[in-house]
Design a protein around this motif. Structure first.
Motif, PDB file in Angstrom:
ATOM      1  N   PRO A   1      40.348  46.146  37.934  1.00  0.00           N
ATOM      2  CA  PRO A   1      40.619  44.870  37.287  1.00  0.00           C
ATOM      3  C   PRO A   1      40.554  43.698  38.264  1.00  0.00           C
ATOM      4  CG  PRO A   1      42.134  46.525  36.511  1.00  0.00           C
ATOM      5  CD  PRO A   1      41.393  47.118  37.661  1.00  0.00           C
TER       6      PRO A   1
ATOM      7  N   THR B   1      36.785  42.910  38.968  1.00  0.00           N
ATOM      8  CA  THR B   1      36.139  42.247  37.823  1.00  0.00           C
ATOM      9  C   THR B   1      36.677  40.831  37.639  1.00  0.00           C
ATOM     10  OG1 THR B   1      37.775  43.276  36.350  1.00  0.00           O
ATOM     11  CG2 THR B   1      35.709  44.444  36.650  1.00  0.00           C
ATOM     12  N   ALA B   2      37.946  40.679  37.977  1.00  0.00           N
ATOM     13  CA  ALA B   2      38.516  39.319  37.892  1.00  0.00           C
ATOM     14  C   ALA B   2      37.845  38.402  38.910  1.00  0.00           C
ATOM     15  CB  ALA B   2      40.032  39.384  38.123  1.00  0.00           C
TER      16      ALA B   2
ATOM     17  N   ALA C   1      34.361  37.593  37.688  1.00  0.00           N
ATOM     18  CA  ALA C   1      34.386  36.582  36.632  1.00  0.00           C
ATOM     19  C   ALA C   1      34.640  35.190  37.200  1.00  0.00           C
ATOM     20  CB  ALA C   1      35.460  36.957  35.598  1.00  0.00           C
TER      21      ALA C   1
ATOM     22  N   GLN D   1      32.531  54.656  28.356  1.00  0.00           N
ATOM     23  CA  GLN D   1      33.140  53.441  28.923  1.00  0.00           C
ATOM     24  C   GLN D   1      32.674  53.233  30.361  1.00  0.00           C
ATOM     25  OE1 GLN D   1      35.078  51.203  27.195  1.00  0.00           O
ATOM     26  NE2 GLN D   1      34.910  49.880  29.004  1.00  0.00           N
TER      27      GLN D   1
ATOM     28  N   THR E   1      30.489  50.264  31.992  1.00  0.00           N
ATOM     29  CA  THR E   1      30.945  49.519  33.170  1.00  0.00           C
ATOM     30  C   THR E   1      29.876  49.526  34.257  1.00  0.00           C
ATOM     31  OG1 THR E   1      33.218  50.109  32.710  1.00  0.00           O
ATOM     32  CG2 THR E   1      32.728  49.355  34.936  1.00  0.00           C
TER      33      THR E   1
ATOM     34  N   SER F   1      28.699  35.811  31.525  1.00  0.00           N
ATOM     35  CA  SER F   1      28.969  36.583  30.306  1.00  0.00           C
ATOM     36  C   SER F   1      29.289  38.045  30.628  1.00  0.00           C
ATOM     37  CB  SER F   1      27.745  36.508  29.379  1.00  0.00           C
ATOM     38  OG  SER F   1      27.923  37.328  28.247  1.00  0.00           O
TER      39      SER F   1
ATOM     40  N   ALA G   1      32.627  38.454  32.320  1.00  0.00           N
ATOM     41  CA  ALA G   1      33.732  38.330  31.343  1.00  0.00           C
ATOM     42  C   ALA G   1      33.921  39.629  30.557  1.00  0.00           C
ATOM     43  CB  ALA G   1      33.432  37.172  30.390  1.00  0.00           C
ATOM     44  N   THR G   2      32.721  40.193  30.176  1.00  0.00           N
ATOM     45  CA  THR G   2      32.814  41.481  29.437  1.00  0.00           C
ATOM     46  C   THR G   2      33.425  42.566  30.304  1.00  0.00           C
ATOM     47  OG1 THR G   2      30.859  40.888  28.138  1.00  0.00           O
ATOM     48  CG2 THR G   2      31.477  43.229  28.200  1.00  0.00           C
TER      49      THR G   2
ATOM     50  N   ASN H   1      35.335  42.169  32.842  1.00  0.00           N
ATOM     51  CA  ASN H   1      36.758  41.889  33.086  1.00  0.00           C
ATOM     52  C   ASN H   1      37.607  42.285  31.894  1.00  0.00           C
ATOM     53  OD1 ASN H   1      38.961  40.778  34.615  1.00  0.00           O
ATOM     54  ND2 ASN H   1      38.903  38.969  33.295  1.00  0.00           N
ATOM     55  N   SER H   2      37.034  42.090  30.700  1.00  0.00           N
ATOM     56  CA  SER H   2      37.826  42.478  29.515  1.00  0.00           C
ATOM     57  C   SER H   2      37.961  44.009  29.364  1.00  0.00           C
ATOM     58  CB  SER H   2      37.188  41.874  28.253  1.00  0.00           C
ATOM     59  OG  SER H   2      35.882  42.437  28.069  1.00  0.00           O
ATOM     60  N   GLN H   3      36.933  44.789  29.850  1.00  0.00           N
ATOM     61  CA  GLN H   3      36.968  46.259  29.707  1.00  0.00           C
ATOM     62  C   GLN H   3      37.705  46.954  30.848  1.00  0.00           C
ATOM     63  OE1 GLN H   3      35.812  48.023  27.139  1.00  0.00           O
ATOM     64  NE2 GLN H   3      35.240  46.116  26.069  1.00  0.00           N
TER      65      GLN H   3
END
Length: 666
Positions: free
Chosen positions: A249, A252-253, A256, A320, A324, A354, A357-358, A360-362
């Motif tokens: 996380p 990915t943060a 983003a 998943q 990723t 984009s 963001a995806t 980061n959300s997953q």
């Protein structure tokens, strides 16, 4: 001449009233002696009820093992009082002792207080003989003591027979009950044998199944051990993935944020593109590593089975991770393109922004899924370890079960064999115990209690006790009668010897006179015994003739003693009577005499007289009678010969003293 001398002697004896009375008195001596004695002793056993006897019953009774109340002393006493074998009088113990001492009772019989208790103890653990107390006193009568002993023995035998019959009845009833039980046992053992055979077959099947179960349990133990090993490996791999996924996380943060910065300013585009490329590359590596680790773990069959048991969707997790990885690849490509060509940065920045963001959300969902998988695999490893331990215990237990089932099969087979043998043995035992009815058992118990019955066969038999003594007392009376006659009758006519000098005829005349009188005595005595006392004789005429022969034989003996020894000879006749009272064997068998007296028994005449009378009176054998006749005949001939010799001697030599009247037989 002989009969003339006899008439002369008889005339002399009856010439006066006093002489006639004396002759009659002496003639009745054997009649009175023999008649009264035989009358008094004719049948004393029929009058035993006249003998007074004390009866004491102190028995308090008892209770048998089966709960029955008994009083054997009272029962026996009641029987004695009913039968009246003796003159029983029931009194207290003190009265009995006082009465026996005083002569009121001849003897006493006491049933003590523990009489029944001791008799009943025969069926228990401590049997005790019962006492029957007999009190006697010879001052009352020695014979009464003997009779008392016979009475006590009769009571003892009767009580023993009663108890024996009761015990035998109980025994036979018990045997019959045992037989019935054996029949039931035989039936049950037959059923047991059948059941044991079936059980043996079932035990064999159980042993086979237990062996199969042991084999399967061993295989299960091996498989669960492999499952435990695989689950442990899965747990370790997922734990590492969980550690690495925790940083996803954050990456990915950062991706983003960088993408946003690229999109927000051209000034920072190069720097942002470079950062984005680096983050995307790192993210792709992490996703690829996670994808490889998870795929490798999920490829293990044990982990797959554990995931299935834990309801974890492995395909979703891989999908998943694939998404990723794909997102990270796209970002990396875009960032690289951005870095190499800022001209395409604007377009790529939007795509990066984009994708970041995806991604980061997953990322949180992916991290949570990996964490859940790690936690589940740890639980799976713990459960698989417990399952492996249980499977090992199961394998050990089923091995023991197989061994026990095999032993059970062997034991049940032995049980089946033993049950068959038991059934056969019980059937044989039933066959060896005869069946019987209650009547048959009662009869058998009576035979056991009194197994020997005396069957008496009397070749000859006296009518009663008096008839049993009659031969002795008749013979003794004949001797006494002849002895008494010679107190009056002269042995020899001395004047005839002196004047005529015919000693043979004189001696025979001296013998014939008392012989004829003696015959009259025994004829009268025979009438008294047979008619007066009612004693039967098997050979009455022969007996009467033999009695006459006995009398004339005794006359010859006493005549010879008087001729040779005079008054001394008469006294010796008395001594001979006393000796023959002992040796004649008239009461007890002569064989019980001491040896010297037994020798004398064979010699003296009365012994043969008694035996001859027995043979004729009771119906004995002719040979046995003949054996008694000839010794008496020898006595007769010898004594007559001695009398003749004595008469010849006195005929040749006479003195004035011998011509005087004798004080005996003058």
């Amino acid at each position: 001449m002989i009969f003339a001398l006899v008439r002369t002697e008889l005339a002399r004896l009856t010439s006066s009233r006093m002489g006639l009375l004396s002759l009659v008195a002496l003639m009745t001596v054997p009649l009175v002696y023999g008649g009264l004695y035989l009358w008094g002793n004719q049948d004393p056993y029929s009058r035993l009820d006249q003998i007074p006897a004390a009866l004491v019953v102190n028995d308090t009774g008892a209770t048998t093992d089966d709960g029955e109340a008994v009083n054997y002393g009272r029962d026996a006493a009641s029987e004695l009082l009913r039968t009246k074998d003796f003159g029983w009088v029931e009194v207290t113990e003190a009265e009995a002792k006082a009465g026996i001492t005083a002569g009121t009772y001849d003897f006493g019989l006491v049933f003590p207080s523990n009489f029944s208790e001791n008799l009943a103890s025969a069926g228990g653990d401590d049997p005790t003989a019962a006492d029957l107390e007999l009190t006697t006193s010879d001052t009352n009568s020695y014979l009464s003591t003997t009779l008392a002993q016979r009475a006590a023995e009769a009571v003892r035998v009767k009580v023993a027979a009663q108890l024996g019959e009761e015990a035998a009845t109980t025994l036979l009833d018990s045997i019959d009950a045992v037989r019935a039980g054996l029949i039931d046992a035989a039936d049950g053992s037959a059923q047991l044998a059948d059941g044991a055979t079936t059980a043996a077959a079932g035990a064999a099947t159980l042993a086979t199944g237990a062996a199969s179960a042991a084999t399967g349990a061993a295989s299960l133990s091996t498989g669960t051990a492999s499952l435990s090993s695989g689950a442990t490996k899965l747990s370790a791999g997922l734990a590492q993935l969980d550690t690495q996924a925790a940083a996803l996380p954050t990456g990915t943060a950062s991706l983003a944020s960088g993408a946003a910065s690229v999109a927000g300013g051209d000034a920072q585009a190069a720097t942002g593109a470079s950062q984005v490329a680096a983050g995307a590359t790192q993210t792709g590596q992490l996703s690829q590593a996670a994808r490889t680790s998870v795929a490798t773990a999920f490829a293990d069959p044990a982990v797959a089975a554990a995931l299935t048991l834990s309801n974890i969707d492995a395909a979703a997790i891989l999908a998943q991770l694939d998404r990723t990885t794909a997102a990270a690849g796209a970002t990396s490509t875009g960032a690289t393109a951005l870095s190499s060509s800022l001209g395409t940065l604007a377009a790529g920045a939007n795509q990066v922004s984009s994708g970041a963001a995806t991604l980061n959300s997953q990322a949180p969902a992916l991290a949570a899924a990996v964490h859940s998988a790690a936690t589940g695999s740890s639980t799976l490893a713990s459960g698989a370890k417990s399952a492996a331990s249980g499977a090992s215990d199961l394998a050990s237990g089923t091995a023991q079960l197989s061994t026990g089932a095999s032993d059970l099969s062997t034991g049940v087979a032995s049980l089946s064999t033993g049950a068959t043998e038991l059934s056969t043995s019980l059937a044989d035992a039933v066959g060896k115990i005869p069946g019987s009815t209650e009547a048959e058992r009662t009869k058998a118990a009576a035979a056991i209690a009194d197994p020997v019955l005396v069957k008496q066969t009397a070749l000859t038999e006296a009518q009663n006790y008096g008839a049993g003594l009659a031969p002795f007392f008749i013979s003794l009376a004949a001797w006494i009668g002849m002895y008494a006659l010679f107190l009056l009758v002269r042995p020899l006519s001395r004047r005839a010897l002196t004047a005529v000098r015919r000693p043979v005829r004189t001696a025979l005349a001296g013998w014939l006179t008392p012989a004829l009188l003696g015959v009259l005595q025994v004829v009268a005595l025979f009438a008294i015994v047979t008619v007066g006392l009612g004693m039967d004789s098997a050979n009455p005429l022969a007996l009467l003739g033999f009695l006459a022969f006995i009398s004339i034989t005794f006359a010859s003996i006493i005549l010879a003693l008087n001729i040779w020894l005079g008054s001394v000879g008469q006294f010796i006749g008395l001594l001979l009577m006393v000796v023959q009272l002992v040796t004649a064997g008239g009461t007890f068998p002569w064989q019980t005499l001491p040896a010297p007296l037994a020798f004398v028994h064979q010699l003296l005449p009365m012994s043969h007289a008694v035996e001859g009378v027995r043979q004729l009176m009771y119906g004995g054998s002719t040979a046995a009678f003949t054996a008694t006749f000839w010794p008496l005949a020898v006595w007769l001939v010898v004594c007559l010969g001695l009398s003749v010799l004595g008469a010849r001697k006195q005929g040749r030599f006479r003195t004035l003293r011998e011509l005087r009247p004798s004080p005996i037989g003058a």
